[in-house]
Scaffold this active site. Structure first.
Site, PDB file in Angstrom:
ATOM      1  N   SER A  48       0.768  -1.236  -0.034  1.00  0.00           N
ATOM      2  CA  SER A  48       0.070   0.094  -0.090  1.00  0.00           C
ATOM      3  C   SER A  48       0.869   1.212   0.077  1.00  0.00           C
ATOM      4  O   SER A  48       1.894   1.237   0.648  1.00  0.00           O
ATOM      5  CB  SER A  48      -1.107  -0.039   1.126  1.00  0.00           C
ATOM      6  N   GLU A  49       0.649   2.267  -0.848  1.00  0.00           N
ATOM      7  CA  GLU A  49       1.395   3.271  -1.047  1.00  0.00           C
ATOM      8  C   GLU A  49       1.754   4.132   0.157  1.00  0.00           C
ATOM      9  O   GLU A  49       2.754   4.835   0.274  1.00  0.00           O
ATOM     10  CB  GLU A  49       1.018   4.197  -2.256  1.00  0.00           C
ATOM     11  N   ASN A  50       0.750   4.185   1.052  1.00  0.00           N
ATOM     12  CA  ASN A  50       1.078   4.891   2.319  1.00  0.00           C
ATOM     13  C   ASN A  50       2.284   4.263   3.210  1.00  0.00           C
ATOM     14  O   ASN A  50       2.557   5.037   4.437  1.00  0.00           O
ATOM     15  CB  ASN A  50      -0.190   5.171   3.197  1.00  0.00           C
TER      16      ASN A  50
END
Length: 215
Positions: A48-50
């Site tokens: 997940s990019e976060n």
């Protein structure tokens, strides 16, 4: 029999496309459901990019941890051995070409593989493309997961995108409630129809060149 795949069935079909050992980003919206439908025995590392490397499926009711969320702020779980990293490091993974697959939602996909997934012209609010542009060009293969037509009934598979682009010529394959469609130099090529969907149904839901080559 109902026509096409439900959202759950679509997530299961997309998950079945992912090979063992792949590093995969799940975009906001429909793609997040893929985490809960990976085939048994297939080891896929979800990103997940976060800042999550090793994301698991949705938590059970009452077991959500408010500090563990995906990029869309939806509660998720972590698999054993997962890592939480700074967002800059997360984007280094994306921009460094280490993602095998990126699975994104879309507003439009063109026959040439152009992706538009961040803004509807005329809609309220400016919005922003966010990390989708990095995911669209940083992954080795980009898959789109979406319903084939919008709420207005208009096809999302089009000859040319009329919405602002996220990235040009980046989409390899589109998975919709109606089937599986590859983006090629010849235009859209349908390789699988969902249960109950006819070739006529598929053609009616595409605004662009389409060929049916079922496998």
């Amino acid at each position: 029999m109902s026509r096409g795949w439900s959202d759950t069935e679509l997530a299961r079909r997309v998950a079945a496309e992912l090979p063992d050992g792949a590093c995969v980003n799940l975009g906001i919206g429909l793609p997040t459901a893929v985490a809960g439908h990976l085939p048994a025995g297939v080891d896929v590392l979800l990103h997940s990019e976060n800042g999550i490397i090793g994301m698991g499926p949705d938590p059970l009711p009452g077991q959500a941890d408010p500090d563990i969320v995906n990029a869309g702020k939806k509660p998720v779980t972590l698999v054993r051995g997962a890592a939480i990293v700074h967002q800059a490091d997360s984007f280094s993974l994306i921009r460094g070409g280490r993602l095998d697959y990126s699975i994104l939602g879309a507003l439009q996909v063109s026959a040439g593989g152009d992706l538009a997934n961040w803004r509807v012209p005329g809609a309220k609010g400016v919005g922003g493309v966010g990390g989708a542009m990095d995911l669209a060009v940083g992954a080795k293969k980009v898959l789109v997961m979406m319903r084939q037509t919008g709420k207005d009934g208009q096809p999302k598979l089009v000859s040319e995108c009329s919405f602002p682009l996220t990235a040009p010529r980046c989409v390899s394959t589109v998975f919709t409630d109606l089937g599986v469609i590859d983006c090629t130099h010849e235009g859209f090529v349908v390789r699988e129809l969902a249960p109950g969907v006819t070739e006529s149904d598929m053609r009616a839901a595409v605004s662009g060149p389409v060929q049916i080559r079922l496998q």
